[in-house]
Scaffold this motif. Structure first.
Motif, PDB file in Angstrom:
ATOM      1  N   LYS A  96      -8.909   2.122  -6.909  1.00  6.56           N
ATOM      2  CA  LYS A  96      -8.707   2.625  -5.503  1.00  6.56           C
ATOM      3  C   LYS A  96      -9.276   4.199  -5.385  1.00  6.56           C
ATOM      4  O   LYS A  96      -9.982   4.360  -4.458  1.00  6.56           O
ATOM      5  CB  LYS A  96      -7.171   2.899  -5.406  1.00  6.56           C
ATOM      6  CG  LYS A  96      -6.493   3.513  -4.235  1.00  6.56           C
ATOM      7  CD  LYS A  96      -6.412   2.546  -2.995  1.00  6.56           C
ATOM      8  CE  LYS A  96      -5.796   3.067  -1.709  1.00  6.56           C
ATOM      9  NZ  LYS A  96      -6.683   3.828  -1.162  1.00  6.56           N
ATOM     10  N   ALA A 144      -1.808  -3.476  -3.474  1.00  7.58           N
ATOM     11  CA  ALA A 144      -3.260  -3.454  -3.278  1.00  7.58           C
ATOM     12  C   ALA A 144      -3.815  -2.147  -3.971  1.00  7.58           C
ATOM     13  O   ALA A 144      -3.078  -1.042  -4.088  1.00  7.58           O
ATOM     14  CB  ALA A 144      -3.605  -3.067  -1.904  1.00  7.58           C
ATOM     15  N   ASP A 145      -4.909  -2.177  -4.479  1.00 13.02           N
ATOM     16  CA  ASP A 145      -5.686  -1.164  -5.229  1.00 13.02           C
ATOM     17  C   ASP A 145      -7.170  -1.234  -5.148  1.00 13.02           C
ATOM     18  O   ASP A 145      -7.721  -1.086  -6.335  1.00 13.02           O
ATOM     19  CB  ASP A 145      -5.141  -1.257  -6.509  1.00 13.02           C
ATOM     20  CG  ASP A 145      -5.466   0.210  -7.411  1.00 13.02           C
ATOM     21  OD1 ASP A 145      -4.772   1.240  -7.129  1.00 13.02           O
ATOM     22  OD2 ASP A 145      -6.150   0.016  -8.304  1.00 13.02           O
ATOM     23  N   ALA A 146      -7.596  -1.811  -4.216  1.00  8.45           N
ATOM     24  CA  ALA A 146      -8.970  -1.705  -3.760  1.00  8.45           C
ATOM     25  C   ALA A 146      -9.720  -3.025  -4.341  1.00  8.45           C
ATOM     26  O   ALA A 146      -9.163  -3.403  -5.518  1.00  8.45           O
ATOM     27  CB  ALA A 146      -9.898  -0.649  -4.409  1.00  8.45           C
ATOM     28  N   GLY A 147     -10.723  -3.501  -3.544  1.00  5.23           N
ATOM     29  CA  GLY A 147     -11.153  -4.977  -3.854  1.00  5.23           C
ATOM     30  C   GLY A 147     -10.486  -6.191  -3.543  1.00  5.23           C
ATOM     31  O   GLY A 147     -10.559  -7.148  -3.937  1.00  5.23           O
ATOM     32  N   THR A 148      -9.269  -5.958  -2.709  1.00  3.15           N
ATOM     33  CA  THR A 148      -8.241  -7.077  -2.495  1.00  3.15           C
ATOM     34  C   THR A 148      -9.042  -8.397  -1.782  1.00  3.15           C
ATOM     35  O   THR A 148      -8.549  -9.461  -2.000  1.00  3.15           O
ATOM     36  CB  THR A 148      -7.068  -6.634  -1.339  1.00  3.15           C
ATOM     37  OG1 THR A 148      -7.782  -6.079  -0.481  1.00  3.15           O
ATOM     38  CG2 THR A 148      -6.330  -5.430  -2.299  1.00  3.15           C
ATOM     39  N   ARG A 149     -10.051  -8.198  -1.080  1.00  3.54           N
ATOM     40  CA  ARG A 149     -10.952  -9.268  -0.414  1.00  3.54           C
ATOM     41  C   ARG A 149     -11.378 -10.118  -1.500  1.00  3.54           C
ATOM     42  O   ARG A 149     -11.614 -11.161  -1.566  1.00  3.54           O
ATOM     43  CB  ARG A 149     -11.817  -9.002   0.581  1.00  3.54           C
ATOM     44  CG  ARG A 149     -13.053  -8.009   0.281  1.00  3.54           C
ATOM     45  CD  ARG A 149     -13.944  -7.436   1.149  1.00  3.54           C
ATOM     46  NE  ARG A 149     -13.126  -6.224   1.716  1.00  3.54           N
ATOM     47  CZ  ARG A 149     -13.320  -5.747   2.971  1.00  3.54           C
ATOM     48  NH1 ARG A 149     -13.856  -6.341   3.946  1.00  3.54           N
ATOM     49  NH2 ARG A 149     -12.447  -4.923   3.420  1.00  3.54           N
ATOM     50  N   ARG A 184      -8.555  -5.079  10.486  1.00  3.48           N
ATOM     51  CA  ARG A 184      -9.308  -5.586   9.164  1.00  3.48           C
ATOM     52  C   ARG A 184      -8.922  -6.756   8.649  1.00  3.48           C
ATOM     53  O   ARG A 184      -9.827  -7.533   8.140  1.00  3.48           O
ATOM     54  CB  ARG A 184      -8.520  -4.215   8.167  1.00  3.48           C
ATOM     55  CG  ARG A 184      -8.833  -4.382   6.793  1.00  3.48           C
ATOM     56  CD  ARG A 184      -8.281  -3.308   6.079  1.00  3.48           C
ATOM     57  NE  ARG A 184      -8.682  -3.514   4.655  1.00  3.48           N
ATOM     58  CZ  ARG A 184      -7.845  -4.177   3.862  1.00  3.48           C
ATOM     59  NH1 ARG A 184      -6.934  -4.624   4.317  1.00  3.48           N
ATOM     60  NH2 ARG A 184      -8.164  -4.274   2.440  1.00  3.48           N
ATOM     61  N   VAL A 231       0.757  -1.163  -0.060  1.00  2.00           N
ATOM     62  CA  VAL A 231      -0.009   0.100   0.117  1.00  2.00           C
ATOM     63  C   VAL A 231       0.997   1.151  -0.055  1.00  2.00           C
ATOM     64  O   VAL A 231       1.947   1.176   0.059  1.00  2.00           O
ATOM     65  CB  VAL A 231      -1.057  -0.083   1.083  1.00  2.00           C
ATOM     66  CG1 VAL A 231      -1.921  -1.017   1.160  1.00  2.00           C
ATOM     67  CG2 VAL A 231      -0.087  -0.277   2.467  1.00  2.00           C
TER      68      VAL A 231
END
Ligand code: CDP
Length: 237
Positions: free
Chosen positions: A169, A124-129, A89, A78
């Motif tokens: 992101k 990571a760039d959003a939506g990692t789950r 988290r 990140v």
């Protein structure tokens, strides 16, 4: 922040378009199954160990295996360095991912065992789950662990008042709402649904459909990656 211009998003995508997704199967020699996923600017590795004897013993279930998904973000994944080790988290994401995957793996075949799925977020760039769950499902299939189906996952959300698929992101940071979802595609059974932000009932219905459609597209990419890996093994034999 202006995230939509002339009907296009910052990276040129339409509202219902996924980011580019690339899945490689069986990339780690020491794991029983593994997958590496690049999804937009996300880079995620998943590795499966087991089924193996569960330790510590008190966590054993004599009726079935226990699937433990361990989600971890690398310090360099990140923009601001992430402090190594678990935090609130990652404990939450590990829990919801374990639960989602437990719906498809035939755990009752392996009493007293543990199936460990490590999800390492390298970038990571959003939506990692969602990326983690996608990688984990493919890694479990690569491990040859009996499953009813895979879990396919994708988020939708609201950005500048529009419902869009697969937030990146900037959209996650400055958008109005994020709705990660995971589904068992063959049954269209939802195994994960979270919401960060606010939606009206109508917006929710639309975002829900959009996320399911996106997940079904991800499912096709997962299956293709697995088929490709199986064919490659055959050719190499
Ligand atoms: O990654 P996901 O969307 O599933 O979870 P999130 O909690 O909504 O985080 C969104 C994004 O924020 C992550 O993908 C990272 O890019 C970023 N993030 C970060 O920069 N630092 C953290 N400690 C956690 C997340």
């Amino acid at each position: 922040m202006e995230l939509i211009k002339d009907g296009k998003r910052l990276d040129g995508r339409g509202f219902n378009e996924l980011r580019d997704i690339k899945i490689e199967v069986g990339v780690l020699n020491r794991a029983i199954g593994s997958a590496y996923v690049e999804w937009g600017r996300n880079k995620v590795m998943a590795a499966v160990y087991g089924p193996r004897e569960m330790h510590p013993k008190f966590l054993r279930d004599p009726t079935k295996a226990v699937l433990r998904c361990i989600y971890n973000m690398a310090p360099f994944s990140v923009e601001d360095r992430k402090r190594p080790g678990p935090d609130r988290r990652s404990v939450e994401i590990s829990k919801i991912s374990s639960e989602a995957l437990s719906h498809v793996v035939m755990l009752e075949r392996y009493p007293n065992s543990a199936i460990d799925v490590y999800v390492e977020i390298l970038q990571a760039d959003a939506g990692t789950r969602c990326v983690g769950l996608t990688a984990a499902s493919v890694a479990l299939a690569d491990a040859g662990i009996p499953m009813k189906d895979m879990v396919a996952s994708c988020a939708s959300g609201k950005v500048n008042g529009e419902i869009v698929l697969d937030l990146m992101k900037e959209e996650d940071n400055y958008g109005d709402c994020d709705l990660p979802l995971a589904v068992i595609p063959r049954r269209k059974e939802v195994v994960l649904l979270q919401m960060d932000g606010k939606l009206t009932q109508d917006e929710f219905k639309k975002a829900y459909e959009v996320a399911i459609d996106g997940s079904m597209q991800v499912y096709e990419i997962q299956k293709n990656a697995l088929l490709k890996s199986v064919n490659e093994v055959k050719i190499g034999e």
